[in-house]
Each structure stands twice: as structure tokens, then as C-alpha cells.
Design an enzyme around this catalytic site. Structure first.
Site, mmCIF file in Angstrom:
data_model
loop_
_atom_site.group_PDB
_atom_site.id
_atom_site.type_symbol
_atom_site.label_atom_id
_atom_site.label_comp_id
_atom_site.label_asym_id
_atom_site.label_seq_id
_atom_site.Cartn_x
_atom_site.Cartn_y
_atom_site.Cartn_z
ATOM 1 N N GLU A 9 0.755 -1.271 0.134
ATOM 2 C CA GLU A 9 0.036 0.062 -0.053
ATOM 3 C C GLU A 9 0.861 1.324 0.023
ATOM 4 O O GLU A 9 0.376 2.255 -0.652
ATOM 5 C CB GLU A 9 -0.946 0.063 1.180
ATOM 6 N N ASP A 82 -2.566 -4.360 3.505
ATOM 7 C CA ASP A 82 -2.537 -4.957 4.903
ATOM 8 C C ASP A 82 -3.576 -5.768 5.179
ATOM 9 O O ASP A 82 -4.497 -6.288 4.283
ATOM 10 C CB ASP A 82 -3.216 -3.436 5.709
ATOM 11 N N ASP A 84 -6.371 -6.809 6.629
ATOM 12 C CA ASP A 84 -7.777 -6.417 7.001
ATOM 13 C C ASP A 84 -8.546 -6.398 5.867
ATOM 14 O O ASP A 84 -8.322 -6.418 4.699
ATOM 15 C CB ASP A 84 -7.623 -5.128 7.967
ATOM 16 N N GLU A 86 -10.098 -3.621 4.288
ATOM 17 C CA GLU A 86 -9.772 -2.459 3.531
ATOM 18 C C GLU A 86 -8.280 -3.152 2.432
ATOM 19 O O GLU A 86 -8.621 -2.916 1.328
ATOM 20 C CB GLU A 86 -9.163 -1.279 4.218
ATOM 21 N N TYR A 304 0.951 -5.102 13.330
ATOM 22 C CA TYR A 304 -0.097 -4.389 12.576
ATOM 23 C C TYR A 304 -1.100 -3.540 13.601
ATOM 24 O O TYR A 304 -1.386 -4.306 14.413
ATOM 25 C CB TYR A 304 -0.828 -5.141 11.760
ATOM 26 N N ARG A 306 -3.997 -2.130 13.211
ATOM 27 C CA ARG A 306 -5.571 -2.063 13.258
ATOM 28 C C ARG A 306 -6.134 -3.405 13.345
ATOM 29 O O ARG A 306 -6.077 -4.443 12.776
ATOM 30 C CB ARG A 306 -6.206 -1.745 11.715
ATOM 31 N N HIS A 350 -5.319 -12.080 13.619
ATOM 32 C CA HIS A 350 -4.244 -10.905 13.640
ATOM 33 C C HIS A 350 -3.801 -11.220 15.237
ATOM 34 O O HIS A 350 -4.151 -12.000 16.119
ATOM 35 C CB HIS A 350 -5.464 -9.810 13.823
#
Length: 850
Positions: A9, A82, A84, A86, A304, A306, A350
Site C-alpha cells: 500500500e 494490509d 484487514d 480494506e 499491525y 488495526r 491477527h
């Protein structure tokens, strides 16, 4: 050798990962989303199972062109955004955009929770395919938010002047803030007395300590949950009677209670708790905390950031346990590793937020990270290490003392001390006493209690009494609001910071210190939401912005990600609720009155010329024509449109048939004050300053005066704010106006309270004129901070008003300290002008790169 394309990203992440992979890999960045719903239309076909229309973003067009060029010379594409929703959606959009360049079977998805060599190499050894359930969960959320925004926001804009939008989660967050504010405004404080005594032993040690009255005749007094208990001392008469009895009473120890309490370490950070702690301990706003955490993650220092999972990789846990044993000793290590249970919706794949290497201590990074990054890393490191240590042991002593002749008065004092620090050895020694925030005060602790035994007498040095009031619950801080959203199941880790920013950007809340205060605009919006909720409940229908409904939608998104629910099925259930909310939220103008107003305006032959104010042009004839077309098409006008139509009728009352004017109860608009036009004529003769731009706004005095003149000439009454600024302009350009002192008296300007200027303002502004090299502008979110523009703005305001606010003066002096190296006399006048110590200037981007 064939090349492999890796897409992440951010450019920073690309640079880091490129160091770990061999020369056969080309690592590039998508810089976020490359495709999205179109910005200026709905982009969702609700008739075709909510089929979305995706288009390349403005930035995405350039990025995709570069990625396609690179992909042509590559056999495989590894999608590494990432881990997740998104990130999964970005990976899918990249596949959809590039699959004509590289065969679809040659796309692979790689995920990792930390940017370390071992984690990256492990991820590339076991690539997977894109998780379409996770992609669909993101698509569902994006389409939900688009439908609410595009279909709900226009309704709100038509109802409330200045309102910009509603948001599926944003509005619920605002609702919590507004409901808290209303409870504060409606709170009625009650007075009560706190009674205590300063006492000491009758033999050594004679150190005094304080006991507080807790019960009278075994009935508790004071407050609980911000309400007075029945036994509370409410009046002066009660207090006088108690004090009279106590004056003649002896004090005797009736009980000494000793116990050891365990205090366990808190779980390692997840997104919400990191934002809360960074706010409370460091003063970082959620968006700032996440921005700093992003840098730590991209530099390979933390996992990470989030996440809503408390899980810890076994290897990291083992590494931490070894560190604790070596650094603090085996007595600080629990027999079995500490585990923390995540909430049901948490993604256990996660990890919690932790340092990637526990041996990289905050001390070892001193000088390698900037101050803010180091503070946040230290917070994360300490929390993680402490989470794997034994509980602290708190020794707590409570003494109960009785007094009274006719009644029994029980006084109490409690003191705590850390007997064994346990996890606090890593996190820092915390206060031994439990701190509560529920408005109770009868549980407060004293610092130290001497050795006491049951039956021992005490000497009273002083009887204490203090009058207090019950207090309402505190306003939400950003951290507290995030906690409330999390507890209610509203929002997810990736959205909390964005929600806070949206409320601020939309001007629905303002900040007083760290507290969130709803603006009148925010309160108006929630009043509309609550009014709509009443209508829906009366029809046994659900409210779109009710906390539990929003939380239920989040649960459904989790179920889509888990493959338990089809995303289109969820959308089909949601959409009717949205339409029902829109229908009930609309406040329409009375149809009969609208018809009569339009009938009245049919007779108007002479319309006022269009008036331009800023970017808007006000044209009565055009406006009436558009409203007439809407009505002809069967549309109902909003309440606000109806009020506007009525105002236009009033402006043209002289051309409206008398009978209709009387029936509609039209009134002639108030004429502008006689002196308004005179002031505008005076200002027409002055030479105004050149327009100045501050942020996105341009301030043009000449244009402002011309706009006011056009409004007055068309019979429109100016607002109080416009009139006030008109007077400000007269003062600002007073040196160009003949006989200004006479005009000042005539217009009543002399009666205005003069603003007392800080005597240091002018000298500091003069000092700043020596600055020739300004720091480049910086962006935080959508806001741009430009020192040079800010200085010019302050100089202009000071020239016009003769003074700046305290806050502006403080900001000016702080800015001057950053440019001290360019101000030759800074050190000489520093103390005299109250200037801060010189600070190092912000480095230029090119300097930073070197």
C-alpha cells in the site's frame, strides 16, 4: 530470470520489504485504493442486487498505468496490502485492474502482521488466494455508507442549514456526544456536606491522618453514581447538630482490616485501547496516534496496528517470557503464560499490537526515533512486556473509627501501598489506590495510616467539614468516545480515528481542551434524528441511527466476512430501513400554503436582479421557477424550502394581490438600517487590502463590501454578523476615512468596548519580519499548516483590530521560537517579551532525505 511484482500500500512499506526480498522481486506501492465508487454519483444499482460501479481514482489512474507497465515484464503478481478488510479489497481491485496484463491464476495474496525479514519471507513461502468473503464484507460496508451518505444527506441538508451529511456510524457517534451533553445540561446539582476529622494516636507515632465520615447509625452517607444517598448531610442545620454532638465525643478504633489485593496487568494493546491510552497518557488525538503507529509498523518496530484481537504469537510470547526472566528475575514470571480473551467478533488471525522484537527496548531507540514515535513505542513496549508478567500485590489497610453519644458515627480511612510490583516493574509503578470516575467520594484513600489496634483511642486535632455539589457525568473525550463505541459494538478498529476526524471536519463537534462539545449544528442534526426515531417507533419500525441497530449491522458485516451471510442478502434487508428513515425524516411544507405562495408570485413582473455572494448567486425568479417545476412534478417541498418561498413572497408583497397577501399573512420585510448604506458608501471610497488566502478560504474585503451592497439594494436585511464585520472594516480602514472620529460617534462605534492589546504583540510581529526562509507547509488530514500564511494573517488582523486573542499571541510566540536562528535579537528580548526557548527549525524534506 523472471521477475515477480509485489504490490503493497505505501511507498515506505515498499522500501522496507524490498530490503528483504531478492533481486527477482519488484516491490511497488498502490498508495491506497486505486478504484472506488464514482465521487459524484451513487454508483450502486439497487435494482440489480446492489451492483457497484467501480472507477479508477484520480491517483489510481497514474498508479495503475505504472503497475501495468511493470506487470508486463513479470510472471507473477503478489498482492501484499494490509491484512484487514480494506487491504483485502485493495488486493481484489488490483487483481481486477491488472488481470488483463497478467493471467488471473498468477496472482497471489500474501499477508503478514509485522514487517520483519522472518515474517515477510514466511508469508511469501505460503501465498494464498484472495478471501472473497472478506472482500464482500468491505464491499457491503462501502455500499452501506454510500447509500446512507448519498440518499440520507440531501434530506438533512434540506432540513438543517449548514448540515453537510449523515453517516451510518458517524451520526451514531455524534448521537452519543449529544445525548451526553443533554444529560449534563439537564443535570440538577445537589449540595451536601463531607465530614471528617484530622486525628492522631495518643502515643508515638503521633503523625496525624484523616478519617472521613462514612455511616450514621449504620446508614451510608455521601453520594453514589452521582446521586445523594438517603443518609447524606444536605443542610447546614444537620451539619451543626452533628458537629455539636461530635465536639463532646471521644474517638475509638473499632476495627482494623488488612488484606492483600492482586492487581493484574492489562491486556496488550488493540487499536481502541492504544488510541485511548495515547490520548490519556500522551495527549495524542486518535488520528495522530494511528499516524505515528503506522510509521512504527512500516519501520518494522511493531505489529499491525488495526486489530481487535488480544492474541499473541507463541514465538513472541516465549521471547517475552525469556526477557522478563533475564531482566527482572523468575519471581516476575507467571508459571503459565498470560492469555487474554478477545471479543466474539475479533479476528483471531491477527495479533495484538506489540513490539516485533521485545529486546529492542525504548532506551535502545533513543536518538533513532523522533520524540513522538519514541513515546508511543515505549507505551506499546511497556504494555506488552507487562502483560506477560505476574500481578502486583497491593497491601490495603482500612481503619474504622466510631464516635458519638446519641448517634453512632462511623469514620473510615484506607491506605494502600505496593507490596510487590509485579508487572509494574515494566510498566511503571501505578497509584496503589483504585481511581474511580463515577462521582463517588466515600472511597477516597489517605496517604498513610500509623499502626493501630482495635479499641485504641484517638485524639481529634480538628473536625473537618466541606460543602460540595454532585457533579454530572463528564463530556466525552475522543478516547472515551472510542471506548463507548467499542463497548456498544459500533465501528471497527480501522474506522475509529476517521469517525473522530469526520465529526470535527463537519463542524458537528468542537473541542474544549480534550472534551468533545456538540455544536448547535450537531445538536440540530441529532434532534432531527430523535424526532425521526419517534415517528418510526410509533409505526414499530427500526431507526437507522439507533445504537443497537448500527451494532447489529456491524455484526452482520462480521458474518459476511465469516462466510455465514451473503452480502447482497444483508443489503436487501437494510435498504427498506433506509428508505423508511428518509420518508420519516422529511419535514415537508404545507401543500396548501405552497400552492398559494406560488399563485401569489404569478403576478410578479419585476424581479430583483441576481445577487452574487461568495460562490453563490441568489436569483429569486430562477428559484421560484425551480420550485414551481418541483411541485408540478409531484414533489413535496421541504419545510426549509417552504419558508424560503414564503420569504420571497414577503419581499414582493407590493406586487401580490391584496387578498392573497392578507390570506397568507405576508409582512413587508424590515428595511435595512439607514446607516448601513452610508457605511457601504464610505467603504467604497477606500483602497482595500489585496485578498488573502488562509487555508482554503480567501478573504477579500472589497468583494465582501460589494456583496453586502447588492444585498441591501435588493431589499435583503443583513445578518448581525455581517453588520458587525462592516463596523470592523470601518475601524480597519479608519486612516483612509476623513472625519473618522465624527463618524465613529455617529455610528456608535465609540461605544464599543476596546480590546486591550498585549503590549508584546507588536514587538514580536516586528521580530518576525526578519524571517526570510519559512518552513514548507505541512498537511495533517485535510488541513494545511503554513507558517508564512499564518504570520501574514496575524499581521493583517493586528493592523485592523489593534489586538490579537490570547491564543493567537501564544501561537505567534511559539512560532517565533522555531525561527529564533533567523532573529538576531531573539536572545536579548526573550525574557522581556515572554518568548519560549529557541527550538530547532523543522527540517526541509530534501534535508530529511539526506
Amino acid at each position: 530470470m523472471s521477475k515477480n511484482l509485489v504490490i503493497v500500500e505505501s511507498p515506505a512499506k515498499a522500501k522496507k520489504i524490498n530490503q528483504f526480498l531478492g533481486s527477482e522481486y519488484v516491490v511497488m506501492a498502490s498508495v491506497g485504493h486505486v478504484r472506488d465508487l464514482p465521487p459524484k454519483k451513487l454508483g450502486v444499482d439497487v435494482e440489480k442486487e446492489f451492483e457497484p460501479e467501480y472507477v479508477d481514482t484520480v491517483r489510481g489512474k497514474k498508479v495503475l498505468k505504472e503497475l501495468k507497465t511493470a506487470a508486463k515484464s513479470c510472471d507473477k503478481v503478489f498482492l501484499a496490502p494490509d491484512p484487514d478488510r480494506e487491504g483485502e479489497a485493495i488486493a481484489w481491485h488490483l487483481l481486477e485492474a491488472l488481470k488483463d496484463t497478467v493471467a488471473e491464476e498468477n496472482f497471489y495474496r500474501v499477508t503478514y502482521n509485522e514487517i520483519t525479514k522472518s515474517a515477510i519471507l514466511a508469508a511469501f513461502q505460503s501465498p494464498e488466494k484472495i478471501d472473497m468473503d472478506r472482500v464482500n464484507a468491505q464491499q457491503a460496508r462501502r455500499i452501506l455508507d454510500r447509500l446512507v451518505g448519498f440518499k440520507g444527506s440531501p434530506v438533512v441538508r434540506r432540513q438543517i442549514r449548514g448540515a453537510n451529511s449523515v453517516g451510518r456510524v458517524q451520526t451514531v457517534a455524534l448521537r452519543l456526544v449529544c445525548e451526553r451533553e443533554k444529560s449534563i445540561l439537564n443535570f440538577k446539582p445537589e449540595s451536601y456536606f463531607v465530614v471528617g476529622a484530622k486525628v492522631r494516636k495518643q502515643q508515638e507515632p503521633l503523625d496525624p491522618f484523616t478519617v472521613k465520615l462514612a455511616r450514621i447509625n449504620n446508614e451510608p452517607i455521601g453520594i453514589k453514581d452521582r446521586k445523594l444517598l438517603p443518609g447524606a448531610i444536605k443542610t447546614q442545620e444537620q451539619l451543626d447538630a452533628i458537629q455539636a454532638e461530635l465536639d463532646n465525643s471521644a474517638l475509638r478504633v473499632v476495627d482494623v482490616i488488612e488484606k492483600t489485593v492482586q492487581r493484574k496487568a492489562r491486556a496488550p494493546f488493540i487499536t481502541s485501547t492504544l488510541q485511548q491510552s495515547a490520548s490519556g497518557a500522551l495527549g495524542y488525538a486518535p488520528a495522530r496516534a494511528m499516524s505515528i503507529a503506522q510509521k512504527l509498523y512500516e519501520n518494522g518496530l511493531i505489529t499491525y496496528m488495526r486489530t481487535d484481537s488480544f492474541s499473541i504469537a507463541k514465538s513472541a510470547q516465549d521471547e517475552c517470557r525469556a526477557y522478563v526472566t533475564a531482566q527482572y528475575g523468575p519471581e516476575y514470571l507467571p508459571e503459565k503464560p498470560n492469555f487474554y480473551k478477545s471479543k466474539g467478533a475479533a479476528q483471531e488471525a491477527h495479533e495484538a499490537i506489540r513490539p516485533t522484537d521485545v529486546n529492542v527496548t525504548p532506551v535502545s531507540l533513543d536518538g533513532k526515533l523522533d520524540a513522538q514515535e519514541l513515546k508511543l513505542y515505549k507505551l506499546i513496549w511497556q504494555r506488552f512486556v507487562a502483560s506477560q508478567m505476574v500481578p502486583a500485590q497491593i497491601a490495603r489497610r482500612t481503619v474504622e473509627v466510631e464516635a458519638g453519644t446519641e448517634n453512632t458515627y462511623l469514620f473510615r480511612a484506607t491506605a494502600s501501598e505496593v507490596a510487590f510490583p509485579g508487572y509494574m516493574k515494566a510498566s511503571g509503578i501505578e497509584a496503589a489506590a483504585d481511581k474511580k470516575n463515577n462521582g463517588d467520594e466515600d472511597e477516597s484513600e489517605t496517604e498513610k495510616i500509623p499502626p493501630l489496634v482495635q479499641g485504641e483511642g484517638l485524639d481529634c486535632l480538628d473536625w473537618l467539614a466541606e460543602q460540595k455539589e454532585t457533579k454530572p457525568v463528564s463530556r466525552y473525550s475522543e478516547a472515551a468516545l472510542i471506548k463507548a463505541l467499542e463497548e456498544n459494538g459500533v465501528g471497527r478498529p480501522s474506522t475509529y480515528a476517521a469517525i473522530m476526524s469526520k465529526l470535527d471536519e463537519r463542524e458537528y463537534v468542537s473541542k474544549e481542551k480534550r472534551s468533545l462539545v456538540p455544536t448547535p449544528l450537531g445538536m440540530d442534526l441529532i434532534d432531527l434524528v430523535l424526532k425521526t426515531e419517534e415517528k418510526l417507533k410509533s409505526e414499530n419500525k427500526v431507526d437507522l441511527f439507533e445504537v443497537h441497530f448500527t451494532a447489529d449491522m456491524e455484526t452482520k458485516l462480521d458474518q459476511i466476512e465469516a462466510g455465514q451471510v451473503e452480502w447482497t442478502q444483508m443489503m436487501t434487508g437494510f435498504y427498506p430501513s433506509l428508505l423508511e428513515w428518509i420518508d420519516n425524516a422529511r419535514e415537508t411544507a404545507p401543500v396548501e400554503q405552497v400552492g398559494k405562495c406560488l399563485q401569489a408570485l404569478e403576478t410578479v413582473t419585476e424581479w430583483a436582479a441576481p445577487v452574487k455572494s461568495g460562490k453563490r448567486t441568489y436569483d429569486d425568479q430562477k428559484t421560484v421557477g425551480e420550485l414551481r417545476d418541483d411541485v408540478a412534478e409531484g414533489k413535496k417541498l421541504s419545510k426549509r424550502q417552504g419558508e424560503m418561498l414564503f420569504s420571497i413572497c414577503c419581499r414582493y408583497i407590493q406586487q401580490v394581490p391584496a387578498e392573497l397577501a392578507q390570506e397568507l399573512e405576508l409582512v413587508e420585510p424590515e428595511k435595512p438600517r439607514d446607516d448601513t448604506m452610508q457605511k457601504l458608501e464610505i467603504l467604497a471610497g477606500v483602497k482595500c487590502e489585496e485578498p488573502r488566502t488562509v487555508g482554503k478560504r480567501t478573504y477579500d474585503d472589497a468583494q465582501f463590501c460589494n456583496s453586502l451592497k447588492e444585498q441591501v439594494q435588493t431589499g435583503k436585511r443583513l445578518s448581525d454578523r455581517q453588520l458587525a464585520y462592516l463596523d470592523t472594516l470601518l475601524t480597519k480602514y479608519s486612516k483612509q476615512i476623513e472625519n473618522f472620529d465624527e463618524l465613529k460617534a455617529k455610528f456608535g462605534l465609540a461605544e464599543k468596548e476596546e480590546v486591550e492589546a498585549d503590549p508584546t504583540t507588536a514587538p514580536v510581529l516586528e521580530l518576525m519580519k526578519s524571517v526570510v526562509e519559512w518552513a514548507p507547509p505541512t498537511k495533517r488530514g485535510k488541513r494545511e499548516f503554513n507558517d508564512q500564511t499564518f504570520f501574514e494573517s496575524l499581521s493583517s488582523q493586528f493592523a485592523g483590530k489593534g489586538a490579537l486573542s490570547e491564543r493567537q499571541v501564544a501561537a505567534l510566540k511559539k512560532m517565533a521560537s522555531r525561527y529564533a536562528s533567523q532573529i538576531p535579537t531573539y536572545a536579548a528580548v526573550q525574557e522581556q517579551l515572554g518568548l519560549p526557548a529557541p527550538k530547532a527549525p523543522k527540517p526541509k524534506k530534501e534535508d530529511a532525505k539526506e
